[in-house]
Design a protein around this motif. Structure first.
Motif, PDB file in Angstrom:
ATOM      1  N   GLY A   1      -8.212   3.951  -6.165  1.00 22.80           N
ATOM      2  CA  GLY A   1      -8.937   2.703  -5.762  1.00 22.80           C
ATOM      3  C   GLY A   1      -8.210   1.460  -6.153  1.00 22.80           C
ATOM      4  N   GLU A   2      -7.052   1.532  -6.260  1.00 22.47           N
ATOM      5  CA  GLU A   2      -6.133   0.401  -6.623  1.00 22.47           C
ATOM      6  C   GLU A   2      -5.536  -0.057  -5.250  1.00 22.47           C
ATOM      7  OE1 GLU A   2      -3.482   0.672 -10.145  1.00 22.47           O
ATOM      8  OE2 GLU A   2      -4.382   2.528 -10.609  1.00 22.47           O
ATOM      9  N   ASP A   3      -6.513  -0.785  -4.707  1.00 18.91           N
ATOM     10  CA  ASP A   3      -6.055  -1.298  -3.069  1.00 18.91           C
ATOM     11  C   ASP A   3      -4.808  -2.020  -2.841  1.00 18.91           C
ATOM     12  OD1 ASP A   3      -8.467   0.203  -2.568  1.00 18.91           O
ATOM     13  OD2 ASP A   3      -9.671  -1.414  -2.416  1.00 18.91           O
ATOM     14  N   GLU A   4      -4.827  -3.155  -3.815  1.00 16.99           N
ATOM     15  CA  GLU A   4      -3.684  -3.858  -3.682  1.00 16.99           C
ATOM     16  C   GLU A   4      -2.185  -3.137  -3.719  1.00 16.99           C
ATOM     17  OE1 GLU A   4      -3.870  -7.575  -5.968  1.00 16.99           O
ATOM     18  OE2 GLU A   4      -5.914  -8.299  -5.197  1.00 16.99           O
ATOM     19  N   LYS A   5      -2.346  -2.521  -4.911  1.00 16.54           N
ATOM     20  CA  LYS A   5      -1.125  -1.659  -4.798  1.00 16.54           C
ATOM     21  C   LYS A   5      -0.668  -0.693  -3.917  1.00 16.54           C
ATOM     22  CE  LYS A   5      -0.517  -1.587 -10.170  1.00 16.54           C
ATOM     23  NZ  LYS A   5      -0.744  -0.366 -11.396  1.00 16.54           N
ATOM     24  N   MET A   6      -1.885   0.047  -3.384  1.00 17.22           N
ATOM     25  CA  MET A   6      -1.789   0.688  -2.241  1.00 17.22           C
ATOM     26  C   MET A   6      -0.937   0.081  -1.242  1.00 17.22           C
ATOM     27  SD  MET A   6      -4.428   2.257   0.274  1.00 17.22           S
ATOM     28  CE  MET A   6      -4.826   0.838   0.801  1.00 17.22           C
ATOM     29  N   LEU A   7      -1.582  -1.028  -0.881  1.00 15.28           N
ATOM     30  CA  LEU A   7      -1.149  -1.930   0.447  1.00 15.28           C
ATOM     31  C   LEU A   7       0.265  -2.282   0.306  1.00 15.28           C
ATOM     32  CD1 LEU A   7      -4.471  -3.803   1.271  1.00 15.28           C
ATOM     33  CD2 LEU A   7      -3.478  -2.031   2.867  1.00 15.28           C
ATOM     34  N   SER A   8       0.628  -2.706  -0.800  1.00 10.77           N
ATOM     35  CA  SER A   8       1.948  -3.264  -1.357  1.00 10.77           C
ATOM     36  C   SER A   8       3.052  -1.914  -1.266  1.00 10.77           C
ATOM     37  CB  SER A   8       1.803  -3.533  -2.596  1.00 10.77           C
ATOM     38  OG  SER A   8       3.153  -3.836  -3.127  1.00 10.77           O
ATOM     39  N   ALA A   9       2.519  -0.954  -1.498  1.00  9.42           N
ATOM     40  CA  ALA A   9       3.410   0.363  -1.519  1.00  9.42           C
ATOM     41  C   ALA A   9       3.607   0.834  -0.365  1.00  9.42           C
ATOM     42  CB  ALA A   9       2.708   1.439  -2.371  1.00  9.42           C
ATOM     43  N   PHE A  10       2.501   0.483   0.633  1.00  8.23           N
ATOM     44  CA  PHE A  10       2.853   1.127   1.899  1.00  8.23           C
ATOM     45  C   PHE A  10       3.487   0.186   2.887  1.00  8.23           C
ATOM     46  CE2 PHE A  10      -1.178   3.935   1.793  1.00  8.23           C
ATOM     47  CZ  PHE A  10      -0.524   5.212   1.741  1.00  8.23           C
ATOM     48  N   GLU A  11       3.319  -1.073   2.625  1.00  6.81           N
ATOM     49  CA  GLU A  11       4.177  -1.922   3.133  1.00  6.81           C
ATOM     50  C   GLU A  11       5.547  -1.939   2.748  1.00  6.81           C
ATOM     51  OE1 GLU A  11       4.646  -6.951   3.287  1.00  6.81           O
ATOM     52  OE2 GLU A  11       3.126  -5.959   2.155  1.00  6.81           O
ATOM     53  N   ASN A  12       5.976  -1.692   1.632  1.00  4.71           N
ATOM     54  CA  ASN A  12       7.268  -1.345   1.186  1.00  4.71           C
ATOM     55  C   ASN A  12       7.999  -0.075   1.875  1.00  4.71           C
ATOM     56  OD1 ASN A  12       9.746  -1.307  -0.486  1.00  4.71           O
ATOM     57  ND2 ASN A  12       8.618  -1.773  -2.355  1.00  4.71           N
ATOM     58  N   TYR A  13       7.115   0.895   2.104  1.00  2.87           N
ATOM     59  CA  TYR A  13       7.652   2.144   2.823  1.00  2.87           C
ATOM     60  C   TYR A  13       7.993   1.686   4.182  1.00  2.87           C
ATOM     61  CZ  TYR A  13       7.868   6.631   4.914  1.00  2.87           C
ATOM     62  OH  TYR A  13       8.182   7.770   5.820  1.00  2.87           O
ATOM     63  N   ILE A  14       6.966   1.076   4.743  1.00  5.75           N
ATOM     64  CA  ILE A  14       7.081   0.793   6.322  1.00  5.75           C
ATOM     65  C   ILE A  14       8.195  -0.109   6.652  1.00  5.75           C
ATOM     66  CG2 ILE A  14       5.794  -0.410   8.261  1.00  5.75           C
ATOM     67  CD1 ILE A  14       3.194   0.529   6.992  1.00  5.75           C
ATOM     68  N   SER A  15       8.084  -0.994   5.703  1.00  8.87           N
ATOM     69  CA  SER A  15       9.728  -1.866   5.799  1.00  8.87           C
ATOM     70  C   SER A  15      11.202  -1.198   6.004  1.00  8.87           C
ATOM     71  CB  SER A  15       9.760  -3.108   4.635  1.00  8.87           C
ATOM     72  OG  SER A  15       9.842  -2.646   3.593  1.00  8.87           O
ATOM     73  N   LYS A  16      10.876  -0.120   5.344  1.00  5.27           N
ATOM     74  CA  LYS A  16      12.127   0.657   4.953  1.00  5.27           C
ATOM     75  C   LYS A  16      12.320   1.803   6.077  1.00  5.27           C
ATOM     76  CE  LYS A  16      13.861  -1.488   1.299  1.00  5.27           C
ATOM     77  NZ  LYS A  16      13.447  -0.937   0.088  1.00  5.27           N
ATOM     78  N   TYR A  17      11.053   2.476   6.479  1.00  6.59           N
ATOM     79  CA  TYR A  17      11.162   3.731   7.341  1.00  6.59           C
ATOM     80  C   TYR A  17      10.077   3.413   8.610  1.00  6.59           C
ATOM     81  CZ  TYR A  17      13.287   5.638   3.200  1.00  6.59           C
ATOM     82  OH  TYR A  17      14.130   5.660   2.003  1.00  6.59           O
ATOM     83  N   SER A  18       9.436   2.346   8.715  1.00  9.27           N
ATOM     84  CA  SER A  18       8.659   2.383  10.042  1.00  9.27           C
ATOM     85  C   SER A  18       7.392   3.155   9.618  1.00  9.27           C
ATOM     86  CB  SER A  18       9.145   2.600  11.311  1.00  9.27           C
ATOM     87  OG  SER A  18       9.582   4.168  11.504  1.00  9.27           O
ATOM     88  N   MET A  19       6.486   3.167  10.572  1.00  8.76           N
ATOM     89  CA  MET A  19       5.115   3.547  10.314  1.00  8.76           C
ATOM     90  C   MET A  19       5.366   5.095  10.738  1.00  8.76           C
ATOM     91  SD  MET A  19       1.935   3.501   9.938  1.00  8.76           S
ATOM     92  CE  MET A  19       1.194   1.954  10.108  1.00  8.76           C
ATOM     93  N   ASN A  20       4.531   6.072   9.963  1.00 10.26           N
ATOM     94  CA  ASN A  20       4.535   7.563  10.506  1.00 10.26           C
ATOM     95  C   ASN A  20       2.871   7.875  10.515  1.00 10.26           C
ATOM     96  OD1 ASN A  20       3.743   8.106   7.868  1.00 10.26           O
ATOM     97  ND2 ASN A  20       5.701   8.587   7.210  1.00 10.26           N
TER      98      ASN A  20
END
Length: 310
Positions: free
Chosen positions: A196-215
């Motif tokens: 339920g830590e939404d901000e951390k979740m969005l930040s982590a996914f944004e970090n991932y997408i910026s390096k590897y793109s969406m999957n």
């Protein structure tokens, strides 16, 4: 002087010769025979010794060839090829067969094969076995930091996938991701989502997408998040991005969320068509089973009252 005496004297004189200023006597016939026998015996001994030596050399060479050449390398190459194709079960079987082959001077090759075997267990999500396999080879492997990282990752994934202990998984993944393992932000984001830590979740996914793109996995997690806060349009956008990514591993979950959105829009027939297909493919999935039952009841409503009078 008698004739015999003269003959003996001549023989005696003929048997004497000079060599390097010294007077030497030629060996008599009897002595020549004795020397010839000794020489013949010595030659036989040399021949026998040579035969024995040659035989030993051939035996040693044969043993050397048998123990230095085998199918080990071919089996290993085939195992690695299967690994790179994503066929981890076949890869592990071939690599184990390679290690089992007896061959001298192959310790380094076998150790590398054992690393691949451990990676097969990790890729197959058998995290407990992966931890055990990496631990077994740690003392032999020169790059102990690499082995420690693989053990730590397997342990974190065991907490995430097997134990469903997302708090523990996040605590283990955070230092690994911060150490440059950007691919782990995908799992870290999923952990934060579960916690339920939404901000951390969005930040982590944004970090991932910026390096590897969406999957498909990240798209599913984000679409689920937006569905949970009733932002259906945003959820649909994530699903669309997941489809466009070309990654199909979690595509069935994207289809599930797509059906849920259609259900919310009361487009039951369209939703049921998607879920019906998923239900046939994944009959043991509880979430799909539950959605299937609900949508089936929506498109098969009996218009007649239960207690209608004639």
């Amino acid at each position: 002087m008698s004739e015999n005496s003269n003959t003996n004297n001549r023989n005696s004189i003929n048997s004497v010769y000079e060599e390097n200023g010294e007077i030497r006597r030629k060996p008599s016939g009897t002595r020549k025979k004795r020397i010839s026998k000794k020489k013949l015996k010595r030659m036989r001994q040399i021949a026998i010794s040579g035969l024995i030596f040659t035989t030993l050399v051939l035996i040693i060479t044969f043993i050397f060839i048998i123990n230095c050449f085998s199918d080990k390398e071919e089996l290993r190459d085939r195992g690695i090829a299967e690994f790179e194709k994503g066929n981890y079960q076949q890869a592990e079987a071939l690599l184990k067969e390679s290690v089992a082959e007896q061959q001298w001077f192959s310790d380094s090759m076998d150790l590398d094969s054992k690393v691949y075997i451990a990676e097969c267990a990790l890729k197959s999500e058998d995290y407990a076995r992966a931890i055990s396999l990496f631990t077994d080879i740690k003392d032999e492997y020169s790059d102990k930091e690499f082995i420690d990282e693989r053990i730590a990752f397997a342990d974190a994934m065991k907490s995430f996938s097997t134990d469903k202990d997302y708090a523990s998984a996040a605590a283990k993944l955070e230092p690994l991701a911060a150490n440059g393992n950007d691919g782990l932000y995908m799992y870290l984001g999923a952990c934060y989502g579960k916690l339920g830590e939404d901000e951390k979740m969005l930040s982590a996914f944004e970090n991932y997408i910026s390096k590897y793109s969406m999957n498909s996995f990240v798209a599913y997690e984000l679409s689920s998040y937006y569905l949970g806060i009733d932002e259906n349009d945003k959820a649909s956008e994530m699903i669309s991005l997941g489809y466009k990514s070309g990654d199909t591993e979690y595509e069935y979950l994207l289809k599930y969320n797509e059906a849920v959105i259609l259900e919310k829009q009361m487009k039951y027939n369209e939703a049921f068509n998607i879920i019906n297909s998923l239900h046939s493919e994944y009959p043991d999935n509880e979430a799909i089973e539950k959605e299937y039952d609900f949508l089936y009841s929506r498109i098969n409503i009996d218009d007649e009252p239960v207690n209608s009078d004639n």
